[in-house]
Design a protein around this motif. Structure first.
Motif, PDB file in Angstrom:
ATOM      1  N   GLY A   1      -7.368  -0.177 -10.879  1.00 15.58           N
ATOM      2  CA  GLY A   1      -7.326  -0.668 -12.255  1.00 15.58           C
ATOM      3  C   GLY A   1      -8.347   0.013 -13.142  1.00 15.58           C
TER       4      GLY A   1
ATOM      5  N   PHE B   1     -12.108  -6.339 -15.509  1.00 15.88           N
ATOM      6  CA  PHE B   1     -11.192  -5.540 -14.703  1.00 15.88           C
ATOM      7  C   PHE B   1      -9.753  -5.761 -15.167  1.00 15.88           C
ATOM      8  CE2 PHE B   1      -8.405  -5.064 -10.966  1.00 15.88           C
ATOM      9  CZ  PHE B   1      -8.711  -3.757 -10.615  1.00 15.88           C
TER      10      PHE B   1
ATOM     11  N   PRO C   1      -6.079  -4.831 -13.926  1.00 13.16           N
ATOM     12  CA  PRO C   1      -5.285  -4.240 -12.844  1.00 13.16           C
ATOM     13  C   PRO C   1      -4.330  -3.176 -13.360  1.00 13.16           C
ATOM     14  CG  PRO C   1      -5.366  -6.628 -12.619  1.00 13.16           C
ATOM     15  CD  PRO C   1      -5.954  -6.302 -13.972  1.00 13.16           C
TER      16      PRO C   1
ATOM     17  N   ASP D   1      -8.101 -14.406  -9.927  1.00 15.00           N
ATOM     18  CA  ASP D   1      -6.828 -13.899 -10.414  1.00 15.00           C
ATOM     19  C   ASP D   1      -6.026 -13.461  -9.191  1.00 15.00           C
ATOM     20  OD1 ASP D   1      -4.772 -12.246 -11.302  1.00 15.00           O
ATOM     21  OD2 ASP D   1      -5.890 -11.637 -13.084  1.00 15.00           O
TER      22      ASP D   1
ATOM     23  N   GLU E   1      -3.235 -11.870  -8.695  1.00 17.13           N
ATOM     24  CA  GLU E   1      -2.750 -10.494  -8.701  1.00 17.13           C
ATOM     25  C   GLU E   1      -3.900  -9.510  -8.493  1.00 17.13           C
ATOM     26  OE1 GLU E   1      -0.385  -7.401 -11.675  1.00 17.13           O
ATOM     27  OE2 GLU E   1      -0.348  -9.552 -12.060  1.00 17.13           O
ATOM     28  N   GLU E   2      -5.018  -9.785  -9.148  1.00 15.57           N
ATOM     29  CA  GLU E   2      -6.170  -8.916  -8.988  1.00 15.57           C
ATOM     30  C   GLU E   2      -6.687  -8.969  -7.553  1.00 15.57           C
ATOM     31  OE1 GLU E   2     -10.865  -8.858 -10.265  1.00 15.57           O
ATOM     32  OE2 GLU E   2      -9.402  -9.703 -11.671  1.00 15.57           O
ATOM     33  N   GLU E   3      -6.778 -10.161  -6.977  1.00 15.55           N
ATOM     34  CA  GLU E   3      -7.277 -10.303  -5.617  1.00 15.55           C
ATOM     35  C   GLU E   3      -6.352  -9.582  -4.631  1.00 15.55           C
ATOM     36  OE1 GLU E   3     -10.139 -11.519  -4.606  1.00 15.55           O
ATOM     37  OE2 GLU E   3     -10.649 -11.844  -6.704  1.00 15.55           O
TER      38      GLU E   3
ATOM     39  N   ARG F   1      -6.949  -5.668  -5.219  1.00 11.77           N
ATOM     40  CA  ARG F   1      -8.243  -5.163  -4.795  1.00 11.77           C
ATOM     41  C   ARG F   1      -8.546  -5.495  -3.340  1.00 11.77           C
ATOM     42  NH1 ARG F   1     -12.598  -6.716  -9.276  1.00 11.77           N
ATOM     43  NH2 ARG F   1     -13.821  -5.122  -8.200  1.00 11.77           N
TER      44      ARG F   1
END
Length: 435
Positions: free
Chosen positions: A47, A59, A61, A424, A426-428, A431
């Motif tokens: 991201g 951050f 993504p 989040d 989607e972020e987790e 990443r």
């Protein structure tokens, strides 16, 4: 990803504006986050690091970016405002990859990284597939300094720890940034990389950036420069900022640096160090705009027009009898820049000076200084000793820096962050899966 190009050179994204679907700008790109993988697999782009209001980095993504353009990045409008924190498994592409020395896998020839490019895959992932490099030495008929773009798996050495990496490419990517913005980027870099950038900056630019950094970063960077270079940078800082920094150092180190500074540069800093931190004397700068009574309006305006002049300091000139370097001869009064703009250029400042405005004493408390500026609707005030000599000027920005909590910018965004989920999904997921 609609509108996606087939290749994006990442250094060119530095400072590019980020927009939501409605066309509102939410911030600017500061870096790109990637995850290195086992060779020869190219890194996966996770991201963007985006700087939003309050100089806060968050951050974004890569899966939420819908369009990359030359002067804009557009995303789907979903943005978690939690502060970005780099993980151990992640690499900042601009901050950490540029300027590295890598080697061609087949010949072992060392080359310098000047940029890297990411490319989309059929699965909507983005991978760092290309590397722009510059040859350090001539090879055969090839010219010294030749640049070329190669595949990621053509080079090796990105995962090795490198000392003396240099920072020319990173500095070039952000050369148009204001000192406060570059300071924010340096604060986010790993300690080793932050030191490399500091060493590569010229004295004046580094001095401007140091003035915007937190105290811990200032001390860390100063300690990495070596005493001679550190003294040069302190000379380039404003006397008040240099005094604040030196005041946080051990006595022996402080005296060593003051001794290495030019005497005329060290003298005002030494004077400032004699005052308590939260007094008018401790807050003031010893370099306000001072003119003699026979100076003209045109001469005064020329002084405050200097592009490097702090706006608060440029809001007024102080009229004093010679000498005009602080501590000056007798202080006569103040002329505000609006008054200068209304008068004919040949007019003498002595004829339009405001001699009735009260002045600050160096022993006055921070609260008293704040009330003085608020009472008279001023952005700066003259600090005068008991004998009527101008010692310096306290500006509103220095007062606010000392009145507000150190983390006030973060607090503003934290309030907004409480409205969103702490994590989040989607972020987790993105990443957390870097293999």
């Amino acid at each position: 990803m609609s509108g996606a190009p087939t290749r994006v050179f990442i250094a060119r994204l530095a400072g590019v504006a980020v927009f939501d679907p409605a066309g509102d700008q939410v911030g600017r790109v500061r870096d790109v986050v990637a995850a290195l993988r086992l060779a020869p697999r190219p890194p996966r782009v996770l991201g963007l690091v985006v700087e939003v209001a309050g100089r806060r980095t968050v951050f974004l993504p890569i899966t939420r970016v819908t369009v990359f353009e030359a002067d804009a990045v557009i995303f789907d409008g979903r943005l978690n405002v939690r502060r970005f924190e780099k993980r151990e498994s992640e690499t900042l592409v601009i901050g950490q990859m540029l300027d590295r020395t890598v080697r061609f896998r087949d010949t072992g020839e060392p080359v310098a990284v000047v940029d890297v490019a990411m490319e989309p895959t059929r699965t909507r992932d983005w991978l760092v597939g290309k590397v722009a490099v510059r040859r350090r030495t001539g090879r055969g008929l090839r010219k010294r300094g030749e640049s070329l773009v190669v595949n990621w798996d053509d080079v090796e050495g990105f995962s090795a720890v490198e000392y003396g990496q240099g920072a020319a490419g990173l500095i070039a990517a952000f050369e148009r940034l204001k000192p406060a913005d570059l300071a924010n980027i340096m604060h986010e870099l790993p300690e080793k990389r932050r030191a490399e950038v500091a060493v590569a900056l010229d004295d004046e630019r580094l001095a401007d950036i140091l003035e915007e950094l937190p105290e811990d970063d200032q001390i860390e960077i100063l300690g990495k420069l070596g005493v001679d270079r550190a003294a040069d940078v302190l000379e380039a800082m404003g006397p008040d900022d240099a005094a604040d920094l030196l005041g946080d150092l051990p006595t022996e180190q402080r005296e060593q640096l003051l001794t290495l500074m030019e005497p005329h540069e060290a003298a005002p800093v030494r004077r400032l160090l004699t005052y308590p931190d939260h007094s008018a004397g401790g807050l003031m700068t010893t370099a306000p705009v001072v003119v003699p009574p026979d100076a003209t309006v045109a001469e005064a305006l020329a002084l405050i027009r200097r592009p490097d002049m702090n706006p608060a300091l440029a809001a007024q000139v102080y009229v004093c009898r010679p000498p005009t370097a602080t501590p000056t001869g007798r202080y006569l009064g103040t002329v505000h820049f609006q008054k200068l703009l209304r008068e004919p250029p040949p007019t003498l400042v002595s004829g339009i000076v405001d001699a009735e405005l009260d002045t600050l004493r160096p022993t006055m408390s921070l609260e008293a200084v704040a009330m003085f500026l608020a009472t008279y609707n001023l952005v700066a005030g003259a600090v005068v000793d008991e004998n009527g000599h101008l010692l310096g000027s306290v500006t509103i920005d220095d007062v606010l820096d000392h009145l507000l909590p150190e983390d006030w910018r973060e607090a503003v965004m934290d309030a907004a962050a409480e409205e969103s989920a702490d994590r989040d999904p989607e972020e987790e997921a993105l990443r957390g899966d870097t293999q």
